[in-house]
Scaffold this motif. Structure first.
Motif, PDB file in Angstrom:
ATOM      1  N   LEU A 173       0.891  -1.270  -0.052  1.00 48.99           N
ATOM      2  CA  LEU A 173       0.005   0.161  -0.087  1.00 48.99           C
ATOM      3  C   LEU A 173       0.904   1.155   0.069  1.00 48.99           C
ATOM      4  O   LEU A 173       0.613   2.291  -0.371  1.00 48.99           O
ATOM      5  N   ILE A 174       1.834   1.293   0.473  1.00 50.62           N
ATOM      6  CA  ILE A 174       2.779   2.470   0.760  1.00 50.62           C
ATOM      7  C   ILE A 174       3.618   2.669  -0.492  1.00 50.62           C
ATOM      8  O   ILE A 174       3.324   3.844  -1.115  1.00 50.62           O
ATOM      9  N   ASP A 175       3.871   1.691  -1.322  1.00 53.71           N
ATOM     10  CA  ASP A 175       4.499   1.884  -2.694  1.00 53.71           C
ATOM     11  C   ASP A 175       3.400   2.478  -3.613  1.00 53.71           C
ATOM     12  O   ASP A 175       3.744   3.400  -4.273  1.00 53.71           O
ATOM     13  N   CYS A 176       2.187   1.930  -3.529  1.00 51.40           N
ATOM     14  CA  CYS A 176       1.008   2.512  -4.445  1.00 51.40           C
ATOM     15  C   CYS A 176       0.754   3.776  -4.016  1.00 51.40           C
ATOM     16  O   CYS A 176       0.478   4.509  -4.563  1.00 51.40           O
ATOM     17  N   ASN A 177       0.651   4.120  -2.677  1.00 48.45           N
ATOM     18  CA  ASN A 177       0.342   5.320  -2.072  1.00 48.45           C
ATOM     19  C   ASN A 177       1.436   6.552  -2.780  1.00 48.45           C
ATOM     20  O   ASN A 177       1.226   7.437  -2.925  1.00 48.45           O
ATOM     21  N   ARG A 178       2.706   6.243  -2.719  1.00 48.20           N
ATOM     22  CA  ARG A 178       3.824   6.788  -3.243  1.00 48.20           C
ATOM     23  C   ARG A 178       3.499   7.125  -4.776  1.00 48.20           C
ATOM     24  O   ARG A 178       3.733   8.431  -4.964  1.00 48.20           O
ATOM     25  N   LYS A 179       2.986   6.098  -5.406  1.00 43.76           N
ATOM     26  CA  LYS A 179       3.056   6.173  -6.856  1.00 43.76           C
ATOM     27  C   LYS A 179       1.656   7.098  -7.418  1.00 43.76           C
ATOM     28  O   LYS A 179       1.624   7.516  -8.391  1.00 43.76           O
ATOM     29  N   GLY A 180       0.657   6.858  -6.358  1.00 41.69           N
ATOM     30  CA  GLY A 180      -0.505   7.511  -6.447  1.00 41.69           C
ATOM     31  C   GLY A 180      -1.269   6.686  -7.287  1.00 41.69           C
ATOM     32  O   GLY A 180      -2.557   7.006  -7.830  1.00 41.69           O
ATOM     33  N   THR A 181      -0.976   5.392  -7.609  1.00 40.72           N
ATOM     34  CA  THR A 181      -1.757   4.510  -8.591  1.00 40.72           C
ATOM     35  C   THR A 181      -1.569   3.003  -8.166  1.00 40.72           C
ATOM     36  O   THR A 181      -0.624   2.886  -7.428  1.00 40.72           O
ATOM     37  N   ILE A 182      -2.391   2.312  -8.399  1.00 46.57           N
ATOM     38  CA  ILE A 182      -2.300   0.924  -8.085  1.00 46.57           C
ATOM     39  C   ILE A 182      -2.558   0.010  -9.392  1.00 46.57           C
ATOM     40  O   ILE A 182      -3.566   0.202 -10.147  1.00 46.57           O
ATOM     41  N   SER A 183      -1.643  -1.070  -9.498  1.00 47.38           N
ATOM     42  CA  SER A 183      -1.628  -1.702 -10.601  1.00 47.38           C
ATOM     43  C   SER A 183      -2.406  -2.986 -10.580  1.00 47.38           C
ATOM     44  O   SER A 183      -2.962  -3.295  -9.290  1.00 47.38           O
ATOM     45  N   THR A 184      -2.905  -3.642 -11.595  1.00 41.20           N
ATOM     46  CA  THR A 184      -3.815  -4.929 -11.430  1.00 41.20           C
ATOM     47  C   THR A 184      -2.954  -5.796 -10.792  1.00 41.20           C
ATOM     48  O   THR A 184      -3.589  -6.500  -9.732  1.00 41.20           O
ATOM     49  N   LEU A 185      -1.568  -6.012 -10.763  1.00 45.52           N
ATOM     50  CA  LEU A 185      -0.853  -7.164 -10.057  1.00 45.52           C
ATOM     51  C   LEU A 185      -0.698  -6.504  -8.772  1.00 45.52           C
ATOM     52  O   LEU A 185      -0.964  -7.505  -7.824  1.00 45.52           O
ATOM     53  N   GLU A 186      -0.550  -5.223  -8.165  1.00 38.75           N
ATOM     54  CA  GLU A 186      -0.661  -4.985  -6.831  1.00 38.75           C
ATOM     55  C   GLU A 186      -1.787  -5.235  -6.315  1.00 38.75           C
ATOM     56  O   GLU A 186      -1.920  -5.535  -5.133  1.00 38.75           O
ATOM     57  N   ASN A 187      -3.167  -4.876  -6.796  1.00 37.87           N
ATOM     58  CA  ASN A 187      -4.368  -4.812  -6.317  1.00 37.87           C
ATOM     59  C   ASN A 187      -4.465  -6.614  -5.980  1.00 37.87           C
ATOM     60  O   ASN A 187      -5.316  -6.984  -5.170  1.00 37.87           O
TER      61      ASN A 187
ATOM     62  N   PRO B 196      -8.240 -10.618  11.974  1.00 38.64           N
ATOM     63  CA  PRO B 196      -9.270  -9.661  11.838  1.00 38.64           C
ATOM     64  C   PRO B 196      -8.980  -8.600  10.592  1.00 38.64           C
ATOM     65  O   PRO B 196      -8.123  -8.084  10.438  1.00 38.64           O
ATOM     66  N   GLU B 197     -10.425  -8.455   9.861  1.00 33.98           N
ATOM     67  CA  GLU B 197     -10.159  -7.493   8.779  1.00 33.98           C
ATOM     68  C   GLU B 197     -10.002  -6.267   9.294  1.00 33.98           C
ATOM     69  O   GLU B 197      -9.703  -5.325   8.371  1.00 33.98           O
ATOM     70  N   ALA B 198     -10.044  -5.929  10.719  1.00 29.68           N
ATOM     71  CA  ALA B 198     -10.052  -4.530  11.105  1.00 29.68           C
ATOM     72  C   ALA B 198      -8.560  -4.049  10.841  1.00 29.68           C
ATOM     73  O   ALA B 198      -8.649  -2.991  10.548  1.00 29.68           O
ATOM     74  N   LEU B 199      -7.704  -5.145  10.760  1.00 31.34           N
ATOM     75  CA  LEU B 199      -6.065  -4.644  10.645  1.00 31.34           C
ATOM     76  C   LEU B 199      -5.936  -3.960   9.167  1.00 31.34           C
ATOM     77  O   LEU B 199      -5.224  -3.047   8.907  1.00 31.34           O
ATOM     78  N   PHE B 200      -6.686  -4.513   8.294  1.00 28.72           N
ATOM     79  CA  PHE B 200      -6.654  -3.856   6.746  1.00 28.72           C
ATOM     80  C   PHE B 200      -7.404  -2.862   6.607  1.00 28.72           C
ATOM     81  O   PHE B 200      -7.075  -1.828   5.881  1.00 28.72           O
ATOM     82  N   TYR B 201      -8.539  -2.557   7.397  1.00 29.07           N
ATOM     83  CA  TYR B 201      -9.314  -1.380   7.040  1.00 29.07           C
ATOM     84  C   TYR B 201      -8.543  -0.492   7.694  1.00 29.07           C
ATOM     85  O   TYR B 201      -8.749   0.778   7.145  1.00 29.07           O
ATOM     86  N   THR B 202      -7.860  -0.527   8.693  1.00 32.74           N
ATOM     87  CA  THR B 202      -7.072   0.490   9.278  1.00 32.74           C
ATOM     88  C   THR B 202      -6.276   1.039   8.434  1.00 32.74           C
ATOM     89  O   THR B 202      -5.897   1.936   8.135  1.00 32.74           O
ATOM     90  N   LEU B 203      -5.405   0.076   7.870  1.00 27.57           N
ATOM     91  CA  LEU B 203      -4.324   0.397   6.773  1.00 27.57           C
ATOM     92  C   LEU B 203      -5.095   1.221   5.583  1.00 27.57           C
ATOM     93  O   LEU B 203      -4.470   2.021   5.076  1.00 27.57           O
ATOM     94  N   ASP B 204      -6.046   0.478   4.992  1.00 32.88           N
ATOM     95  CA  ASP B 204      -6.695   1.108   3.750  1.00 32.88           C
ATOM     96  C   ASP B 204      -7.067   2.683   4.109  1.00 32.88           C
ATOM     97  O   ASP B 204      -7.249   3.389   3.169  1.00 32.88           O
ATOM     98  N   GLY B 205      -7.759   2.944   5.315  1.00 36.85           N
ATOM     99  CA  GLY B 205      -8.166   4.131   5.730  1.00 36.85           C
ATOM    100  C   GLY B 205      -6.878   5.002   5.984  1.00 36.85           C
ATOM    101  O   GLY B 205      -7.098   6.298   5.279  1.00 36.85           O
ATOM    102  N   MET B 206      -5.694   4.779   6.368  1.00 37.63           N
ATOM    103  CA  MET B 206      -4.629   5.376   6.693  1.00 37.63           C
ATOM    104  C   MET B 206      -4.006   6.011   5.158  1.00 37.63           C
ATOM    105  O   MET B 206      -3.604   6.984   5.056  1.00 37.63           O
ATOM    106  N   LEU B 207      -4.024   4.945   4.258  1.00 37.23           N
ATOM    107  CA  LEU B 207      -3.366   4.965   3.206  1.00 37.23           C
ATOM    108  C   LEU B 207      -4.250   5.128   1.903  1.00 37.23           C
ATOM    109  O   LEU B 207      -3.647   5.286   0.586  1.00 37.23           O
ATOM    110  N   LYS B 208      -5.350   5.334   2.055  1.00 39.02           N
ATOM    111  CA  LYS B 208      -6.423   5.648   1.135  1.00 39.02           C
ATOM    112  C   LYS B 208      -6.584   4.700  -0.077  1.00 39.02           C
ATOM    113  O   LYS B 208      -6.541   5.051  -1.070  1.00 39.02           O
ATOM    114  N   HIS B 209      -6.709   3.343   0.339  1.00 40.82           N
ATOM    115  CA  HIS B 209      -6.524   2.170  -0.660  1.00 40.82           C
ATOM    116  C   HIS B 209      -7.636   2.540  -1.741  1.00 40.82           C
ATOM    117  O   HIS B 209      -7.460   2.420  -2.802  1.00 40.82           O
TER     118      HIS B 209
END
Length: 608
Positions: free
Chosen positions: A254-268, A284-297
């Motif tokens: 997610l951090i790599d994607c956040n830096r680039k501002g895009t997400i590829s099909t491979l990364e997704n 728990p999914e909560a761990l991923f929701y937290t990261l998604d929220g922080m990094l604007k997945h």
């Protein structure tokens, strides 16, 4: 060698403290005074005062604690995987450009509630120094960052609260005339809750309701609010070793994607695969929701890919997580999903599926050649073995279904039995779902193709149950293929005779006469040696009548009114093969010089 003097006490029933002074001559130090309402830890120009409700500080130094999972972190800390701790220097602020700005305004105070709210919920450190740094307070703070910043943000001993090891680490960076003053504050009630939850999580992973209810009751008795309970639970779950590897890998992508501002099909695909693995590992999914929220997945995802291709990509890409010691082996559900994806790709003639497979195989070969664990290649071989079985079974069954006069050899039937048994090891219904369900729902499956497929499906099951032999099944399929061949011959000859000799076939007697004439003709040509089966001849006659009705009564009306529904109703209920009827339609348009585009539009309407 340095010496340490440690003072241990309790502020109240919630807050416990350990105050440590470390220097080469600590035994000469007088570093605290205890009044009736406060504890003061001091050195010239510096002090920390603990009273019943808050901590007050003056001079140099700051606070640090281990980051709890999910708290807001500066991006500079987040992207560095080795940073574990939050460091705050008194009088310092983060500027918009990411640089620290220092001031001499270092005095301040915080309530204990705020300390354990903004910092770690269980354990926080405060400190100041004498020696090693000099100048104004601003200059001293800058010196502390240069001297201790890297260590304090990365030390493992901060999270464990091991003061002796931590002091050893810090003192190793200080001058020999320096003195370190370290204060550790522990929230006793949060620690009790933390330890209780960790014990339950390590024991059960999915904590039973009864145990969780007891935990909730304990939290209520200790007076711990819901926010602190949740952040403690999430932090404990994250720190479980198996969870941490998966979540950290998810965060890094997610951090790599956040830096680039895009997400590829491979990364997704990799992110999705990690979430799938998290379900397998009961993370728990909560761990991923937290990261998604922080990094604007969600704001990075802009993908337009078929679901089965996306599923294939994420499962195959997941093989390479084994290099990060993440258990991403292909399990039964993965293999079933891959086989269904392969079927859908085949139905849609989507070559993306095979391309992903080829790329995965190539990457496995390259990594194995470069020294990667051979388990990579084993996982890929496991997949390819099932795909080979799929291709073998699919080719045999499709050929039997849609090619006229085709049967199966005994060797092919035995091969299908082997494939069926292998797929049954994944799921007892998988073979039927992959190879029979779709074909039997295919509108282009002809009457004899359907007979052969139903015969094969029933025959394979009977062989497994010991009620039929391979040879007997092969004979049944051959008999159907012979009927199919004879039906085609009869249809052509009966139509030709009706067209050329104006034969009548309305009454039973007329049909028997026609049957005799056709039999004589076919025997003369050497196409048959026996009599024509009555029921097969009757089928031919009935279908010729249906054909005549369609061409002379229904089709003209369908063309003039573009009544697609009427055409579809006839195809569904007449029993005539769709391929055959479409060929009749094409001949009709040719003979009557009609625009073939109209026919395509009618068919398009039917299919739409």
């Amino acid at each position: 060698m340095h010496q340490e003097i440690r003072l241990h006490g309790h502020i109240n029933d919630s807050i416990e403290y350990f105050a440590t002074v470390a220097s080469r001559q600590a035994y000469r130090s007088y570093f605290f005074e205890n009044t009736s309402d406060a504890l003061r830890i001091f050195s010239p120009g510096n002090e920390i005062v603990l009273d019943d409700t808050r901590i007050t500080h003056r001079g140099n130094g700051g606070s640090f604690c281990e980051y709890m999972f999910g708290v807001d972190q500066p991006m500079a800390d987040l992207v560095k995987g080795d940073i574990r701790n939050r460091l705050v220097l008194y009088g310092a602020t983060n500027e918009a450009n990411g640089l620290l700005q220092f001031t001499s305004h270092t005095e301040g105070s915080q309530s204990y509630e705020r300390v354990f709210f903004e910092g770690n919920a269980v354990l926080n450190y405060f400190f100041f120094l004498s020696g090693s740094v000099s100048g104004s307070l601003r200059e001293q703070q800058e010196g502390i960052v240069r001297l201790l910043g890297k260590l304090l943000k990365r030390s493992d001993h901060v999270g464990t609260g091991d003061d002796a090891f931590l002091v050893d680490e810090i003192f190793g960076l200080l001058g020999h005339r320096s003195t370190l003053y370290l204060l550790k504050l522990i929230h006793k009630k949060h620690r009790i809750y933390h330890d209780a939850f960790r014990a339950l999580y390590e024991r059960y992973r999915a904590i039973p309701d009864a145990e969780f209810n007891r935990l909730q009751a304990m939290a209520a008795e200790l007076g711990i609010d819901r926010y602190q309970q949740e952040r403690i639970r999430i932090d404990v779950m994250y720190k479980s070793p198996g969870n941490r590897r998966i979540v950290d890998e998810y965060r890094n992508i997610l951090i790599d994607c956040n830096r680039k501002g895009t997400i590829s099909t491979l990364e997704n695909a990799r992110l999705t695969r990690l979430k799938t693995l998290s379900v397998r590992n009961k993370i728990p999914e909560a761990l991923f929701y937290t990261l998604d929220g922080m990094l604007k997945h969600d704001k990075l995802v802009d993908l337009n890919e078929q679901d089965y291709i996306s599923a294939t990509r994420q499962i195959l890409e997941g093989i390479f997580f084994q290099e990060q010691q993440i258990d991403a082996s292909i399990d039964t559900l993965d293999m079933i999903n891959l086989l269904h994806a392969k079927r859908k790709a085949s139905e849609n003639r989507d070559h993306t599926f095979e391309q992903i497979l080829l790329e995965t195989g190539k990457t496995c070969d390259e990594k194995t050649r470069d020294g990667a664990d051979t388990s990579l290649l084993e996982s890929f071989s496991y997949i390819v073995t099932y795909f080979d079985r799929y291709d073998n079974a699919s080719a045999n069954i499709n050929e039997l279904s849609f090619m006229e006069n085709v049967t199966l050899s005994e060797a092919a039937i035995r091969s299908l039995l082997g494939d069926k048994k292998a797929f049954a090891e994944l799921d007892s219904t998988l073979f039927a779902e992959l190879f029979f369900k779709g074909i039997l729902e295919n509108k282009y499956l002809g009457q004899f193709g359907r007979k052969k497929i139903l015969c094969l499906q029933e025959g394979l099951a009977s062989i497994e149950e010991g009620r039929l032999t391979v040879k007997a099944l092969q004979q049944r399929l051959t008999d159907i293929a012979d009927q199919e061949r004879l039906y085609g011959i009869l249809l052509a000859h009966v139509k030709e005779r009706i067209r050329n000799f104006y034969s009548r076939y309305n009454t039973r007697a007329e049909q028997e006469t026609l049957r005799g004439e056709i039999a004589e003709d076919l025997q003369a040509k050497g196409l048959i040696t026996d009599d024509i089966p009555g029921d097969l001849f009757q089928d031919v006659v009935v279908n010729i009548k249906k054909e005549a009705i369609y061409l002379h009564n229904l089709l003209p009306g369908i063309i003039s009114t573009r009544d697609a529904a009427l055409r579809e109703d006839f195809l569904d209920n007449s029993g005539l093969d769709r391929f055959y009827v479409e060929e009749l339609e094409r001949e009709y348009f040719d003979l009557n010089n009609l625009d073939m585009e109209d026919l395509y539009q009618i068919r398009k309407g039917l299919n739409g």
